[in-house]
Design a protein around this motif. Structure first.
Motif, PDB file in Angstrom:
ATOM      1  N   VAL A 165       0.836  -1.208   0.000  1.00  0.00           N
ATOM      2  CA  VAL A 165       0.000   0.000   0.000  1.00  0.00           C
ATOM      3  C   VAL A 165       0.872   1.260   0.000  1.00  0.00           C
ATOM      4  CG1 VAL A 165      -1.651   1.324   1.385  1.00  0.00           C
ATOM      5  CG2 VAL A 165      -2.007  -1.117   1.031  1.00  0.00           C
ATOM      6  N   GLY A 166       1.940   1.256   0.765  1.00  0.00           N
ATOM      7  CA  GLY A 166       2.844   2.400   0.812  1.00  0.00           C
ATOM      8  C   GLY A 166       3.501   2.672  -0.526  1.00  0.00           C
ATOM      9  N   ILE A 167       3.963   1.618  -1.188  1.00  0.00           N
ATOM     10  CA  ILE A 167       4.587   1.794  -2.509  1.00  0.00           C
ATOM     11  C   ILE A 167       3.574   2.295  -3.526  1.00  0.00           C
ATOM     12  CG2 ILE A 167       5.630   0.512  -4.433  1.00  0.00           C
ATOM     13  CD1 ILE A 167       7.051  -1.201  -2.297  1.00  0.00           C
ATOM     14  N   LEU A 168       2.348   1.770  -3.486  1.00  0.00           N
ATOM     15  CA  LEU A 168       1.307   2.251  -4.397  1.00  0.00           C
ATOM     16  C   LEU A 168       0.979   3.719  -4.137  1.00  0.00           C
ATOM     17  CD1 LEU A 168      -1.109  -0.816  -4.542  1.00  0.00           C
ATOM     18  CD2 LEU A 168       0.466  -0.004  -6.309  1.00  0.00           C
ATOM     19  N   CYS A 169       0.972   4.127  -2.867  1.00  0.00           N
ATOM     20  CA  CYS A 169       0.719   5.533  -2.540  1.00  0.00           C
ATOM     21  C   CYS A 169       1.833   6.434  -3.062  1.00  0.00           C
ATOM     22  CB  CYS A 169       0.568   5.713  -1.032  1.00  0.00           C
ATOM     23  SG  CYS A 169      -0.981   5.095  -0.381  1.00  0.00           S
ATOM     24  N   ILE A 170       3.075   5.983  -2.938  1.00  0.00           N
ATOM     25  CA  ILE A 170       4.202   6.779  -3.438  1.00  0.00           C
ATOM     26  C   ILE A 170       4.088   6.984  -4.941  1.00  0.00           C
ATOM     27  CG2 ILE A 170       6.697   6.703  -3.854  1.00  0.00           C
ATOM     28  CD1 ILE A 170       6.950   5.352  -1.084  1.00  0.00           C
ATOM     29  N   PHE A 171       3.818   5.917  -5.686  1.00  0.00           N
ATOM     30  CA  PHE A 171       3.684   6.054  -7.129  1.00  0.00           C
ATOM     31  C   PHE A 171       2.437   6.843  -7.512  1.00  0.00           C
ATOM     32  CE2 PHE A 171       6.704   2.494  -7.218  1.00  0.00           C
ATOM     33  CZ  PHE A 171       7.608   3.007  -8.145  1.00  0.00           C
ATOM     34  N   GLY A 172       1.353   6.702  -6.744  1.00  0.00           N
ATOM     35  CA  GLY A 172       0.140   7.474  -7.022  1.00  0.00           C
ATOM     36  C   GLY A 172       0.345   8.961  -6.817  1.00  0.00           C
ATOM     37  N   ILE A 173       1.022   9.336  -5.751  1.00  0.00           N
ATOM     38  CA  ILE A 173       1.294  10.750  -5.513  1.00  0.00           C
ATOM     39  C   ILE A 173       2.234  11.296  -6.589  1.00  0.00           C
ATOM     40  CG2 ILE A 173       2.444  12.359  -3.928  1.00  0.00           C
ATOM     41  CD1 ILE A 173       1.303  10.648  -1.632  1.00  0.00           C
ATOM     42  N   GLY A 174       3.243  10.521  -6.960  1.00  0.00           N
ATOM     43  CA  GLY A 174       4.147  10.947  -8.030  1.00  0.00           C
ATOM     44  C   GLY A 174       3.408  11.138  -9.345  1.00  0.00           C
TER      45      GLY A 174
END
Length: 62
Positions: A26-35
């Motif tokens: 979930v954290g990695i998906l959030c990082i890529f989503g914000i980017g």
């Protein structure tokens, strides 16, 4: 759970808990989503300067 081969009874790791794996994903998906949102929204809302506006000289004209 202990290692059956080792007579000292050294504990054997059961691996990474499922909650930690899910939190990492979930954290990695959030990082890529914000980017991705930053890249998509980077061009909107900017007011670029007018090309024919008055230019003020910055050097001393003397």
């Amino acid at each position: 759970m202990y290692d059956p081969i080792d007579e000292r009874g050294v504990p054997v790791s059961r691996g990474t808990p499922v909650v930690v794996r899910i939190a990492a994903i979930v954290g990695i998906l959030c990082i890529f989503g914000i980017g991705a949102s930053v890249i998509m929204l980077a061009g909107s809302g900017h007011w670029w300067p007018y090309q024919h506006s008055m230019r003020i000289p910055l050097s001393n004209p003397r």
